[in-house]
Design a protein around this motif. Structure first.
Motif, PDB file in Angstrom:
ATOM      1  N   THR A 165       4.804  -1.521   0.455  1.00  0.00           N
ATOM      2  CA  THR A 165       3.669  -1.864   1.317  1.00  0.00           C
ATOM      3  C   THR A 165       3.238  -3.309   1.115  1.00  0.00           C
ATOM      4  N   ALA A 166       3.297  -3.780  -0.147  1.00  0.00           N
ATOM      5  CA  ALA A 166       2.924  -5.159  -0.459  1.00  0.00           C
ATOM      6  C   ALA A 166       4.036  -6.150  -0.116  1.00  0.00           C
ATOM      7  N   GLN A 167       5.175  -5.641   0.399  1.00  0.00           N
ATOM      8  CA  GLN A 167       6.318  -6.465   0.810  1.00  0.00           C
ATOM      9  C   GLN A 167       6.960  -7.199  -0.362  1.00  0.00           C
ATOM     10  N   LEU A 168       6.842  -6.613  -1.559  1.00  0.00           N
ATOM     11  CA  LEU A 168       7.517  -7.182  -2.720  1.00  0.00           C
ATOM     12  C   LEU A 168       8.972  -6.743  -2.780  1.00  0.00           C
ATOM     13  N   ILE A 169       9.286  -5.569  -2.241  1.00  0.00           N
ATOM     14  CA  ILE A 169      10.661  -5.081  -2.149  1.00  0.00           C
ATOM     15  C   ILE A 169      10.882  -4.546  -0.743  1.00  0.00           C
ATOM     16  N   SER A 170      12.137  -4.522  -0.323  1.00  0.00           N
ATOM     17  CA  SER A 170      12.475  -4.048   1.016  1.00  0.00           C
ATOM     18  C   SER A 170      12.543  -2.530   1.038  1.00  0.00           C
ATOM     19  N   PRO A 171      12.410  -1.919   2.228  1.00  0.00           N
ATOM     20  CA  PRO A 171      12.537  -0.453   2.313  1.00  0.00           C
ATOM     21  C   PRO A 171      13.888   0.045   1.797  1.00  0.00           C
ATOM     22  N   GLY A 172      14.967  -0.718   2.027  1.00  0.00           N
ATOM     23  CA  GLY A 172      16.279  -0.301   1.527  1.00  0.00           C
ATOM     24  C   GLY A 172      16.325  -0.281   0.011  1.00  0.00           C
ATOM     25  N   THR A 173      15.750  -1.309  -0.613  1.00  0.00           N
ATOM     26  CA  THR A 173      15.690  -1.349  -2.082  1.00  0.00           C
ATOM     27  C   THR A 173      14.847  -0.200  -2.612  1.00  0.00           C
ATOM     28  N   SER A 174      13.717   0.071  -1.944  1.00  0.00           N
ATOM     29  CA  SER A 174      12.856   1.174  -2.359  1.00  0.00           C
ATOM     30  C   SER A 174      13.601   2.499  -2.292  1.00  0.00           C
ATOM     31  N   GLN A 175      14.375   2.724  -1.213  1.00  0.00           N
ATOM     32  CA  GLN A 175      15.111   3.982  -1.078  1.00  0.00           C
ATOM     33  C   GLN A 175      16.164   4.122  -2.171  1.00  0.00           C
ATOM     34  N   PHE A 176      16.828   3.012  -2.509  1.00  0.00           N
ATOM     35  CA  PHE A 176      17.838   3.049  -3.575  1.00  0.00           C
ATOM     36  C   PHE A 176      17.220   3.509  -4.889  1.00  0.00           C
ATOM     37  N   TRP A 177      16.069   2.925  -5.244  1.00  0.00           N
ATOM     38  CA  TRP A 177      15.450   3.279  -6.520  1.00  0.00           C
ATOM     39  C   TRP A 177      14.747   4.634  -6.452  1.00  0.00           C
ATOM     40  N   GLN A 178      14.384   5.090  -5.270  1.00  0.00           N
ATOM     41  CA  GLN A 178      13.886   6.457  -5.129  1.00  0.00           C
ATOM     42  C   GLN A 178      14.984   7.460  -5.473  1.00  0.00           C
TER      43      GLN A 178
END
Length: 590
Positions: free
Chosen positions: A361-374
């Motif tokens: 949400t804070a745009q520190l990481i991309s949605p793709g990066t977030s999904q990878f670490w999820q």
């Protein structure tokens, strides 16, 4: 003809799938003594949009066993986390937090900051910008409170170390989310807004702390007087919801309010009953959360990045285990304790997903990066029970070659007095006079309140229902003394205790000799009939007044009491002599 999914509400269909999953997963995995956490995550994988849900267009009947609207479960998952933080607060209390302040704010802060810095450095060195690396480092440094506290025992060295670190992580969660929001590229002028939010938040927290101290004891006392579990549950949920809404309205996370609610209730004598009565709801809500974790895993993404995902998972687990273990060794923990705690705390957390969402949400990481670490987080959560088993096995091997500590157990065994009326208080007085530790429990809120004001060690709880005695340590109690004047409840409780703890001394109050025989048959070590004791005391007074010396009178009274008890035990179908049963208690209380 209408398709099957057009005939059923999506909400009802999803609710049936979840309830069915809970009904199947919990008993099946409990049968094999495996935590149901793995089962819930696997169910999420199976029935989620990337599992069987992908096949619904080809096979419409699958609609009834899949989750059609995963987004609709988010609110239930969040409620599960709120109840989880509430239960942490119940187990903690301000007094315990103060006692553990060195571990919580010393060891806990070192663990979080050390692991966060290490992961941040590694990610920055492979190309992540510093803001994204810091966000991921703090997120992955968190460990699973939900799983770790279910797996370990907080009275052991491993459990106490893990609890201290987890508590600091839970406390630090809100500042972490604030920090990420202030660091985001869209947070221009956000620092002043953050300061304002923190000020308002602290004001709300102060109001909750002060009002809770005065309002919660009478609220739960009134609920306890009704003897209604439903009203007790309603009062508990009301407190959690109001506290969570208050902190959410102030701009803080609702889990802060839940934690504060738990801390406040933990300061009352009703915390044990509240913990017991909310446990099923917490378990079900947590199951929903874990199902959503499983549904977040996209098989297509996993297949494309399987090598990287496995490498990232192994790297996070190894780094966290190494840093945690080294910190524990530096602070003086045994090698086995450091090894087991490090491995137990090595997987990411359910709160990692919250921080990842905040970072996105804070745009520190991309949605793709977030999904990878999820996906990495979900995989780590899934194997946490296996990591706990690995750590326990390795610790046992290490401890074989290390001298055992001779430190005394801070949780010393004690007697448990069930019922704190006139008889219970007298028993407590005699135990205190002879230096024997005890804890009393009663379901009468007024008796508990009066007893606490007089300095007795008494707590609220219904021993005849739930696991109140187990929570008080019946497994290591020196004795259980039943003083309540409820013959049927006493008989059932004696039978349950004897079945669970064959060697536990159980001394029960009986109405008369017939009731005493029934209690002996149920498994009581000693059953003391009121009519018998009053007759013996009357005989003693008569003999003394008639001039018989006190010594022979006392001796004859003891002989008569032993003879009558032997007779009662024989009527109860027991052949063991009272003296033999009494020796068991003397051995345990020595």
């Amino acid at each position: 003809m209408a398709a099957p999914h057009e005939l059923t509400s999506p909400f009802i269909s999803d609710a049936l799938v979840i309830l069915g999953a809970a009904g199947a997963v919990i008993p099946i995995f409990a049968r094999f003594r495996i935590t149901p956490v793995i089962g819930f995550i696997l169910i999420g994988l199976l029935v989620g949009p990337s599992g069987l849900g992908r096949l619904v267009p080809q096979f419409p009947l699958l609609y009834h066993i899949t989750i059609s609207e995963p987004e609709g479960l988010d609110i239930f998952a969040e409620f599960g986390i709120i109840l989880l933080l509430f239960s942490i607060g119940l187990e903690l209390s301000f007094g315990r937090l103060w006692q553990m302040r060195r571990q919580v704010f010393g060891l806990g802060s070192l663990e979080l900051l050390g692991i966060g810095a290490a992961i941040t450095a590694v990610l920055a060195s492979i190309g992540h910008d510093i803001g994204g690396a810091l966000a991921l480092g703090l997120a992955l440094a968190l460990s699973s409170t939900a799983l770790v506290l279910k797996i370990t025992n907080t009275t052991t060295p491993v459990g106490r170390a893990a609890l201290a670190m987890l508590l600091f992580e839970d406390i630090a969660l809100v500042p972490i989310i604030f920090l990420l929001g202030a660091m985001g590229p869209s947070a221009a002028g956000g620092f002043s807004a953050m300061v304002s939010t923190v000020a308002v938040g602290f004001a709300v927290i102060a109001v909750l702390l002060v009002s809770g101290r005065f309002l919660l004891p009478p609220l739960f006392a009134q609920a306890a007087r009704t003897k209604s579990p439903e009203l007790f549950l309603a009062a508990s949920l009301l407190v959690v919801i109001l506290a969570s809404l208050s902190t959410a309205a102030a701009g803080l996370s609702p889990i802060v309010g839940a934690l504060i609610a738990g801390l406040l209730i933990a300061e009352t004598e009703y915390h044990g009953e509240v913990e017991h009565i909310t446990e099923p709801f917490k378990g079900l809500a947590l199951g929903v959360f874990l199902i959503t974790v499983g549904m977040s895993i996209d098989f297509a993404v996993v297949a494309q990045n399987i090598g990287t995902i496995l490498l990232a998972t192994f790297g996070v687990i190894a780094l966290k285990a190494l840093v945690t273990g080294l910190l524990l060794r530096i602070t003086g923990a045994r090698r086995g304790t450091a090894m087991e705690t490090g491995i137990l705390m090595s997987s990411p957390s359910e709160t990692t997903l919250i921080v990842l969402t905040a970072a996105t949400t804070a745009q520190l990481i991309s949605p793709g990066t977030s999904q990878f670490w999820q996906i990495v987080t979900a995989l780590g959560l899934t194997i946490t029970p296996l990591l706990a088993l690995l750590g326990r096995t390795m610790a046992r091997r290490i401890d074989r070659y290390e001298p055992q500590s001779t430190l005394p157990d801070e949780h010393a065994p004690r007697a448990i007095i069930v019922g704190f009326g006139r008889v219970g208080q007298l028993v407590a007085d005699m135990l205190t006079r002879h230096g024997k530790a005890y804890i009393a429990v009663d379901s009468d809120a007024d008796l508990v309140s009066d007893g606490k004001h007089q300095g007795y060690a008494v707590t609220f709880g219904d021993a005849a229902r739930g696991n109140a005695l187990e929570r008080l340590g019946a497994d290591k109690a020196t004795a259980v003394i039943l003083t309540m004047d409820e013959p049927v409840s006493a008989q059932r409780l004696v039978r349950r205790l004897r079945g669970a703890y064959p060697d536990l001394p159980i001394i029960a109050r009986a109405r008369d000799t017939t009731h005493a025989a029934v209690l002996y048959r149920a498994g009581a070590s000693q059953a003391v009939p009121e009519t018998l004791e009053s007759s013996l005391q009357l005989s003693e007074a008569v003999l003394v007044d008639l001039g018989v010396p006190m010594g022979p009178v006392i001796a004859s009274i003891h002989e008569k009491r032993d003879a009558l008890r032997t007779q009662l035990m024989e009527e109860g179908g027991l052949s063991e002599k009272p003296a033999l049963r009494s020796s068991t208690m003397r051995d345990r209380t020595a």
